[in-house]
Write a protein that holds these residues in place. Structure first.
Motif, PDB file in Angstrom:
ATOM      1  N   HIS A 167      50.888  49.799  45.244  1.00  0.00           N
ATOM      2  CA  HIS A 167      51.427  48.446  45.110  1.00  0.00           C
ATOM      3  C   HIS A 167      51.871  47.915  46.476  1.00  0.00           C
ATOM      4  CE1 HIS A 167      54.808  45.696  43.525  1.00  0.00           C
ATOM      5  NE2 HIS A 167      53.665  45.068  43.302  1.00  0.00           N
ATOM      6  N   LEU A 168      52.639  48.716  47.197  1.00  0.00           N
ATOM      7  CA  LEU A 168      53.081  48.318  48.534  1.00  0.00           C
ATOM      8  C   LEU A 168      51.881  48.050  49.436  1.00  0.00           C
ATOM      9  CD1 LEU A 168      55.150  47.952  50.852  1.00  0.00           C
ATOM     10  CD2 LEU A 168      54.995  50.446  51.182  1.00  0.00           C
ATOM     11  N   TYR A 169      50.934  48.960  49.484  1.00  0.00           N
ATOM     12  CA  TYR A 169      49.794  48.810  50.385  1.00  0.00           C
ATOM     13  C   TYR A 169      48.973  47.572  50.034  1.00  0.00           C
ATOM     14  CZ  TYR A 169      50.694  53.572  52.129  1.00  0.00           C
ATOM     15  OH  TYR A 169      51.263  54.703  52.697  1.00  0.00           O
ATOM     16  N   ASN A 170      48.856  47.240  48.749  1.00  0.00           N
ATOM     17  CA  ASN A 170      48.144  46.028  48.363  1.00  0.00           C
ATOM     18  C   ASN A 170      48.858  44.806  48.953  1.00  0.00           C
ATOM     19  OD1 ASN A 170      47.329  44.369  45.222  1.00  0.00           O
ATOM     20  ND2 ASN A 170      46.237  44.305  47.135  1.00  0.00           N
ATOM     21  N   HIS A 171      50.181  44.773  48.841  1.00  0.00           N
ATOM     22  CA  HIS A 171      50.932  43.649  49.396  1.00  0.00           C
ATOM     23  C   HIS A 171      50.878  43.616  50.922  1.00  0.00           C
ATOM     24  CE1 HIS A 171      52.739  41.537  46.016  1.00  0.00           C
ATOM     25  NE2 HIS A 171      52.831  42.711  45.413  1.00  0.00           N
ATOM     26  N   LEU A 172      50.878  44.763  51.557  1.00  0.00           N
ATOM     27  CA  LEU A 172      50.830  44.796  53.018  1.00  0.00           C
ATOM     28  C   LEU A 172      49.509  44.259  53.567  1.00  0.00           C
ATOM     29  CD1 LEU A 172      52.580  48.166  53.972  1.00  0.00           C
ATOM     30  CD2 LEU A 172      53.503  45.836  54.083  1.00  0.00           C
ATOM     31  N   SER A 173      48.491  44.152  52.724  1.00  0.00           N
ATOM     32  CA  SER A 173      47.208  43.618  53.177  1.00  0.00           C
ATOM     33  C   SER A 173      47.332  42.169  53.654  1.00  0.00           C
ATOM     34  CB  SER A 173      46.155  43.739  52.071  1.00  0.00           C
ATOM     35  OG  SER A 173      46.446  42.852  51.004  1.00  0.00           O
ATOM     36  N   LEU A 174      48.392  41.470  53.255  1.00  0.00           N
ATOM     37  CA  LEU A 174      48.599  40.094  53.697  1.00  0.00           C
ATOM     38  C   LEU A 174      49.694  39.955  54.752  1.00  0.00           C
ATOM     39  CD1 LEU A 174      48.237  38.078  50.363  1.00  0.00           C
ATOM     40  CD2 LEU A 174      46.549  38.446  52.167  1.00  0.00           C
ATOM     41  N   ILE A 175      50.221  41.072  55.217  1.00  0.00           N
ATOM     42  CA  ILE A 175      51.270  41.028  56.231  1.00  0.00           C
ATOM     43  C   ILE A 175      50.695  41.600  57.533  1.00  0.00           C
ATOM     44  CG2 ILE A 175      53.516  41.947  56.928  1.00  0.00           C
ATOM     45  CD1 ILE A 175      54.347  41.833  54.012  1.00  0.00           C
ATOM     46  N   GLN A 176      50.980  40.899  58.599  1.00  0.00           N
ATOM     47  CA  GLN A 176      50.508  41.370  59.892  1.00  0.00           C
ATOM     48  C   GLN A 176      51.634  41.347  60.906  1.00  0.00           C
ATOM     49  OE1 GLN A 176      47.322  38.575  60.346  1.00  0.00           O
ATOM     50  NE2 GLN A 176      48.562  37.181  61.581  1.00  0.00           N
ATOM     51  N   ARG A 177      51.432  42.081  61.953  1.00  0.00           N
ATOM     52  CA  ARG A 177      52.418  42.093  63.020  1.00  0.00           C
ATOM     53  C   ARG A 177      52.350  40.743  63.720  1.00  0.00           C
ATOM     54  NH1 ARG A 177      50.278  47.183  62.248  1.00  0.00           N
ATOM     55  NH2 ARG A 177      51.837  48.835  62.217  1.00  0.00           N
ATOM     56  N   GLY A 178      53.524  40.157  63.958  1.00  0.00           N
ATOM     57  CA  GLY A 178      53.572  38.805  64.536  1.00  0.00           C
ATOM     58  C   GLY A 178      53.675  38.871  66.008  1.00  0.00           C
TER      59      GLY A 178
END
Length: 178
Positions: A167-178
């Motif tokens: 679940h976490l990894y699925n959500h992290l697919s839309l988060i990137q380092r800024g």
């Protein structure tokens, strides 16, 4: 009447199975951001805590971390709403088995947990990330009974751990380092 209901749910379950089977091949096939374990997820979250994060779309990183923490806490404390029993005994477990077999989850990334409170607190990314890390630690240490997942139904501790990490990894697919 009872026979019609049973037939309806049987057709629904078979249709759901076919859709999930087709969806299996649409799941991401690339490598996960870390191993599929709570320990690996915690190491990844620790690394993310040192970097500015932005969302490519949908929820902010704060909302994502709060949402994932909610899900973990609900596995111990109970989900506010459950899907119908027939769903938690057919389609839900089938979906989880597909995710587990593939090592990846795909679900709507802007959909709150049914009946859950708002995911707007804590507000700071660092605080939301700490909340998520605490939820993982609490889950890892939990030795008692776990509550049924709102969609997947009864899961063992190991299955729940895998579900939480996927679940976490699925959500992290839309988060990137800024």
């Amino acid at each position: 009447m009872n026979m019609q209901r049973r037939r309806f749910f049987g057709v629904l379950a078979v249709g759901g199975a076919a859709a999930l089977g087709a969806g299996y091949w649409r799941l991401p096939a690339g490598p996960a951001p870390a191993a599929l374990s709570i320990d690996a997820a915690l190491v990844l979250l620790q690394r993310l805590a040192t970097e500015p994060l932005v969302s490519r779309q949908g929820w902010s990183p704060t909302e994502v971390f709060n949402h994932c923490a909610q899900s973990i806490d609900f596995s111990i404390d109970g989900y506010p709403e459950l899907k119908p029993a027939w769903f938690r005994q057919t389609v839900g477990p089938l979906a989880f088995s597909v995710f587990a077999a593939r090592g990846a989850m795909r679900h709507p990334l802007d959909q709150p947990i049914p009946g859950a409170p708002a995911i707007d607190s804590p507000v700071a990314v660092s605080d939301a990330l700490a909340r998520l890390q605490q939820a993982f630690a609490r889950f890892a240490a939990h030795q008692g009974a776990l509550q049924p997942h709102f969609a997947y139904g009864e899961l063992s501790h190991a299955e729940y751990a895998e579900a939480h990490v996927l679940h976490l990894y699925n959500h992290l697919s839309l988060i990137q380092r800024g």
